[in-house]
Structure formats: structure tokens, C-alpha cells
Design a protein around this motif. Structure first.
Motif, mmCIF file in Angstrom:
data_model
loop_
_atom_site.group_PDB
_atom_site.id
_atom_site.type_symbol
_atom_site.label_atom_id
_atom_site.label_comp_id
_atom_site.label_asym_id
_atom_site.label_seq_id
_atom_site.Cartn_x
_atom_site.Cartn_y
_atom_site.Cartn_z
ATOM 1 N N GLY A 65 49.669 31.535 33.668
ATOM 2 C CA GLY A 65 48.387 32.022 33.186
ATOM 3 C C GLY A 65 48.511 33.072 32.110
ATOM 4 N N ALA A 66 49.468 33.991 32.289
ATOM 5 C CA ALA A 66 49.653 35.058 31.295
ATOM 6 C C ALA A 66 50.119 34.487 29.957
ATOM 7 C CB ALA A 66 50.660 36.078 31.803
ATOM 8 N N HIS A 67 50.974 33.484 29.998
ATOM 9 C CA HIS A 67 51.448 32.838 28.769
ATOM 10 C C HIS A 67 50.280 32.146 28.060
ATOM 11 C CE1 HIS A 67 54.482 29.843 26.765
ATOM 12 N NE2 HIS A 67 53.962 30.691 25.906
ATOM 13 N N LEU A 68 49.452 31.458 28.851
ATOM 14 C CA LEU A 68 48.296 30.787 28.269
ATOM 15 C C LEU A 68 47.322 31.794 27.662
ATOM 16 C CD1 LEU A 68 47.612 28.128 31.049
ATOM 17 C CD2 LEU A 68 48.501 27.692 28.762
ATOM 18 N N PHE A 69 47.093 32.888 28.377
ATOM 19 C CA PHE A 69 46.173 33.912 27.870
ATOM 20 C C PHE A 69 46.677 34.473 26.544
ATOM 21 C CE2 PHE A 69 45.016 38.411 27.423
ATOM 22 C CZ PHE A 69 43.631 38.286 27.377
ATOM 23 N N GLY A 70 47.958 34.806 26.498
ATOM 24 C CA GLY A 70 48.531 35.342 25.265
ATOM 25 C C GLY A 70 48.424 34.370 24.117
ATOM 26 N N THR A 71 48.666 33.096 24.412
ATOM 27 C CA THR A 71 48.588 32.065 23.379
ATOM 28 C C THR A 71 47.159 31.911 22.860
ATOM 29 O OG1 THR A 71 50.446 30.858 24.368
ATOM 30 C CG2 THR A 71 49.018 29.626 22.885
ATOM 31 N N LEU A 72 46.198 31.886 23.795
ATOM 32 C CA LEU A 72 44.802 31.744 23.408
ATOM 33 C C LEU A 72 44.318 32.954 22.605
ATOM 34 C CD1 LEU A 72 43.346 30.269 26.720
ATOM 35 C CD2 LEU A 72 43.607 29.071 24.549
ATOM 36 N N ILE A 80 41.819 19.686 39.842
ATOM 37 C CA ILE A 80 43.185 19.636 39.324
ATOM 38 C C ILE A 80 43.251 18.745 38.083
ATOM 39 C CG2 ILE A 80 45.508 18.729 39.790
ATOM 40 C CD1 ILE A 80 45.215 19.772 42.652
ATOM 41 N N ASN A 81 42.603 17.588 38.156
ATOM 42 C CA ASN A 81 42.606 16.672 37.003
ATOM 43 C C ASN A 81 41.944 17.310 35.784
ATOM 44 O OD1 ASN A 81 43.941 14.690 38.452
ATOM 45 N ND2 ASN A 81 42.054 13.660 39.080
ATOM 46 N N GLU A 82 40.863 18.050 36.017
ATOM 47 C CA GLU A 82 40.186 18.744 34.917
ATOM 48 C C GLU A 82 41.075 19.819 34.304
ATOM 49 O OE1 GLU A 82 35.572 18.276 36.568
ATOM 50 O OE2 GLU A 82 36.663 20.169 36.827
ATOM 51 N N GLU A 83 41.774 20.560 35.158
ATOM 52 C CA GLU A 83 42.670 21.617 34.689
ATOM 53 C C GLU A 83 43.836 21.030 33.898
ATOM 54 O OE1 GLU A 83 42.662 25.585 35.916
ATOM 55 O OE2 GLU A 83 41.016 24.582 34.875
ATOM 56 N N ILE A 84 44.367 19.915 34.380
ATOM 57 C CA ILE A 84 45.469 19.252 33.666
ATOM 58 C C ILE A 84 45.015 18.845 32.270
ATOM 59 C CG2 ILE A 84 46.874 17.153 33.577
ATOM 60 C CD1 ILE A 84 47.106 17.318 36.634
ATOM 61 N N GLU A 85 43.849 18.222 32.191
ATOM 62 C CA GLU A 85 43.338 17.758 30.895
ATOM 63 C C GLU A 85 43.078 18.929 29.948
ATOM 64 O OE1 GLU A 85 39.622 15.098 29.079
ATOM 65 O OE2 GLU A 85 39.883 15.300 31.243
ATOM 66 N N LYS A 86 42.438 19.973 30.464
ATOM 67 C CA LYS A 86 42.079 21.116 29.621
ATOM 68 C C LYS A 86 43.306 21.835 29.081
ATOM 69 C CE LYS A 86 40.446 24.883 31.620
ATOM 70 N NZ LYS A 86 39.480 25.785 32.289
ATOM 71 N N TRP A 87 44.240 22.187 29.976
ATOM 72 C CA TRP A 87 45.373 22.999 29.546
ATOM 73 C C TRP A 87 46.430 22.188 28.818
ATOM 74 C CZ3 TRP A 87 43.978 27.550 28.914
ATOM 75 C CH2 TRP A 87 43.092 28.181 29.809
ATOM 76 N N SER A 88 46.500 20.894 29.082
ATOM 77 C CA SER A 88 47.432 20.050 28.328
ATOM 78 C C SER A 88 47.035 20.034 26.859
ATOM 79 C CB SER A 88 47.443 18.622 28.881
ATOM 80 O OG SER A 88 48.027 18.587 30.174
ATOM 81 N N LYS A 89 45.736 19.988 26.598
ATOM 82 C CA LYS A 89 45.253 20.008 25.216
ATOM 83 C C LYS A 89 45.564 21.352 24.558
ATOM 84 C CE LYS A 89 41.207 19.157 22.296
ATOM 85 N NZ LYS A 89 41.547 20.253 21.378
ATOM 86 N N ASP A 116 48.007 21.709 21.349
ATOM 87 C CA ASP A 116 47.521 22.319 20.100
ATOM 88 C C ASP A 116 48.370 23.515 19.693
ATOM 89 O OD1 ASP A 116 45.511 20.461 20.063
ATOM 90 O OD2 ASP A 116 43.944 21.796 20.819
ATOM 91 N N ALA A 117 48.902 24.224 20.713
ATOM 92 C CA ALA A 117 49.715 25.419 20.430
ATOM 93 C C ALA A 117 51.204 25.103 20.325
ATOM 94 C CB ALA A 117 49.488 26.458 21.519
ATOM 95 N N ASN A 126 51.959 22.513 34.424
ATOM 96 C CA ASN A 126 53.305 22.009 34.157
ATOM 97 C C ASN A 126 53.266 20.631 33.487
ATOM 98 O OD1 ASN A 126 54.660 24.215 35.111
ATOM 99 N ND2 ASN A 126 55.419 23.269 36.979
ATOM 100 N N VAL A 127 52.191 19.877 33.753
ATOM 101 C CA VAL A 127 52.074 18.532 33.179
ATOM 102 C C VAL A 127 52.064 18.589 31.658
ATOM 103 C CG1 VAL A 127 50.599 16.488 32.994
ATOM 104 C CG2 VAL A 127 50.870 17.634 35.202
ATOM 105 N N GLY A 128 51.330 19.532 31.107
ATOM 106 C CA GLY A 128 51.257 19.644 29.655
ATOM 107 C C GLY A 128 52.384 20.440 29.050
ATOM 108 N N LEU A 129 53.101 21.200 29.891
ATOM 109 C CA LEU A 129 54.153 22.079 29.381
ATOM 110 C C LEU A 129 55.484 21.364 29.215
ATOM 111 C CD1 LEU A 129 55.130 24.970 28.636
ATOM 112 C CD2 LEU A 129 55.610 25.296 31.073
ATOM 113 N N PHE A 130 55.878 20.573 30.219
ATOM 114 C CA PHE A 130 57.210 19.961 30.216
ATOM 115 C C PHE A 130 57.161 18.505 29.750
ATOM 116 C CE2 PHE A 130 57.576 23.402 33.315
ATOM 117 C CZ PHE A 130 58.753 24.013 32.905
ATOM 118 N N LYS A 131 57.984 18.203 28.770
ATOM 119 C CA LYS A 131 58.062 16.836 28.273
ATOM 120 C C LYS A 131 58.681 15.915 29.316
ATOM 121 C CE LYS A 131 58.609 18.229 23.421
ATOM 122 N NZ LYS A 131 59.518 18.248 22.257
ATOM 123 N N ASN A 132 59.624 16.440 30.086
ATOM 124 C CA ASN A 132 60.343 15.627 31.074
ATOM 125 C C ASN A 132 60.136 16.175 32.479
ATOM 126 O OD1 ASN A 132 61.699 13.890 29.064
ATOM 127 N ND2 ASN A 132 62.758 15.782 28.491
#
Length: 324
Positions: free
Chosen positions: A164-171, A305-314, A318-319, A101-107
């Protein structure tokens, strides 16, 4: 005055630490609430109820599950933010609520890194790539080929935006360089139902919810997002075997409390939850559904959690996946 303040400060700190230790020694003195940011019936809810029932017996206090769905877990998280940092309100969350959610929502109305104290990871679930039984795609390679050949592109369901499904589809879309249409649902079951009926081409979903439909011949599993094949579905190849191991989001669940909760209480909660997950009856219930027990320390879960935030935020940046 400054000299007096300097001498008084250590006294205040000592009093604070003494109070925290005393609070932890008497914990728990009243019921504990498990906050679940989703509706009843899903895997997060089931996990909370199984762990809570076990802890209640061991700790001698009721553990009440409070479902607070809405706002992509923000409703439940905001309840936690308003609660005291005393360990009596525990958030049972997952990948979106605790990381993506950290990388998904601007607010976003909260930040797991500053508002939460992770207690520990509890379970991990591989996910299946599933299609309708009458789908023309018999294998994952068929699906990949279909992404290139279908004029309007493939459609895929998800449990919601940023899941997860949204991320998988995007990737997958990025890897194949092919347009696909994302259809977001409010949870796994509605998305799976529309996949069964052929309203969408495929879905990526955790085994506990998608597996029964596969075993019941309602859906066909083309691949599984894990390093090893599942004993429940030994004939389903892994995405890694098929050469797509780099686009596999992991589904995981864990617990957190409000930042500032005494370390002794966090440690006790971690110990109690670990014991619950190691209980043979509870462990069997989850492993029979293809779920892996994966309990970790508060420190290890914080790092993860911090690693997951960093990875998926990027990935989401990018997407261009961010939403308001």
C-alpha cells in the motif's frame, strides 16, 4: 458404451456431492492451520492468532498459526496450493497477497482468481502519512511543496514492493508529476524506524503500527487515508479533506482457502470468523488500534478482490511497476 457413460455420470456427480456434504457435516475433525505469509508480530499474524483462538474454543479443534514469510507472500501461498481443498488449511492474507501481487509480478506463482476461494474480509485499517518529528514538513501541503522544491526529490519508505505504501507513493508522484525515491523494507517496523531517524522523508502505514509512534511523539502524522478522521487522532486531517482522496490505497485483511473447498465448509469458516470478529473482547482490541471490523460474505469478498486486482493492476501497469 456412450449410453452407459451418460447414465453413470449423474451417479458420479451425486456421489461426489454426497461426499462433500458428509465432509462438511463432520468438519472439523482435526486441527486447522492458519497460514500467515509474513513473520510473527505483524497485524496479519495478530489477526490470525486472535481469530484462531476464538474459533478453537467454538469448534473444539486447535487452530495452529503457521508463519511462512518470503517471496512477497508466495512462499505461504504455495503451501496452500499443495494442501488438500478440505478447509483445514486457511490463508490469512492482505491486499498484496490477495490482490496487488497479480499486477506486480510478471511470473507470479499463483493467481487468487483461479487458485483461491475467498472466505471473507475481516478488517480494514486506515493509514497515516507520517514524517520524522524533526521534519521541516509540518502539514501535508508542506510535504507536497517539498516534493517540488527538494532538488533530489522526496524519499519514502514502504513495507515492500507492491504494498500500500508503495502504491501511495507512486500515485502521489504521478499526481504531482514529481520524481520520488522509493525505499522498500521487509515490513512496517523497519520502514517506520528509518522514518523516525530521518533516513527517509515520509511513509504511508496502517494505524496499528504507525499510530503508537505518533502518540509517542516519535513521528508526526500529516494526514490519514480514510473518509473520516480517526477518534484516536482527531486532529489529523483526511487526505480526502485535503483534496487527495483519489490516491488512497486501502489496507484490508481477509481469509481464503484452496479453490474446490466444499461450499458448506467455506460457509462454516465464514460464520466462525464473523463470530470471532464480533466478539466484544476481540473487536475492542482492534478498534482501540484504529482498525475497523468489516466482515463480508465469501461472494462479496470474491467480488471485491477481483475489483482490487483490476484497479491496481492498471495503476501498476501505467506506472511500469512490474517486476519479474
Amino acid at each position: 458404451m456412450k449410453k452407459w457413460l451418460k447414465s453413470f455420470a449423474p451417479v458420479c456427480l451425486a456421489m461426489s456431492l454426497t461426499a462433500g456434504v458428509a465432509q462438511a457435516q463432520n468438519y472439523p475433525e482435526k486441527p486447522i492451520t492458519f497460514l500467515v505469509p509474513y513473520a510473527a508480530g505483524g497485524l496479519t499474524d495478530v489477526l490470525a492468532r486472535e481469530v484462531g483462538a476464538h474459533m478453537s474454543k467454538k469448534l473444539g479443534q486447535p487452530v495452529v498459526v503457521d508463519n511462512k514469510p518470503g517471496g512477497a507472500a508466495q512462499v505461504g501461498m504455495n503451501v496452500l496450493k499443495k494442501a488438500p481443498a478440505d478447509g483445514y488449511t486457511v490463508f490469512i492474507g492482505d491486499v498484496p497477497s490477495l490482490a496487488t501481487n497479480v499486477g506486480l509480478f510478471k511470473n507470479l506463482s499463483y493467481d487468487p482468481r483461479t487458485d483461491l476461494q475467498p472466505v471473507g474480509e475481516l478488517i480494514v485499517s486506515p493509514a497515516l502519512v507520517v514524517v520524522p518529528m524533526n521534519s521541516p514538513y509540518q502539514t501535508f501541503e508542506d510535504l507536497v511543496k517539498g516534493a517540488s522544491e527538494k532538488p533530489q526529490g522526496l524519499t519514502y519508505a514502504s513495507q515492500g514492493v507492491g504494498t500500500g505504501a508503495h502504491l501511495f507513493g507512486t500515485l502521489l508522484q504521478n499526481k504531482l508529476n514529481k520524481e520520488m525515491t522509493h525505499v522498500a523494507y521487509k515490513g512496517s517496523i523497519p520502514g517506520l524506524q528509518d522514518t523516525i531517524s530521518g533516513q527517509v522523508d515520509f511513509m504511508y502505514d496502517a494505524i496499528p503500527t504507525s499510530g503508537p509512534f505518533v502518540l509517542g511523539d516519535k513521528l508526526r502524522a500529516l494526514a490519514i487515508g480514510s473518509k473520516e478522521r480517526s477518534p484516536l487522532l482527531p486532529n489529523v486531517p483526511t487526505l480526502e479533506e485535503l483534496g487527495y482522496g483519489d490516491i488512497v490505497p486501502t489496507f484490508w485483511w481477509g481469509a481464503a482457502v484452496k479453490k474446490g473447498t466444499p461450499a458448506e465448509i467455506v460457509a462454516l469458516l465464514n460464520q466462525s470468523m464473523t463470530e470471532a470478529m464480533q466478539d466484544p473482547e476481540i473487536s475492542k482490541k482492534f478498534t482501540n488500534q484504529g482498525v475497523l471490523i468489516n466482515t463480508t460474505s465469501p461472494e462479496a469478498f470474491t467480488t471485491y478482490i477481483n475489483e482490487e486486482i483490476e484497479k491496481w493492476s492498471k495503476v501498476m501497469a501505467d506506472a511500469n511497476m512490474q517486476v519479474n
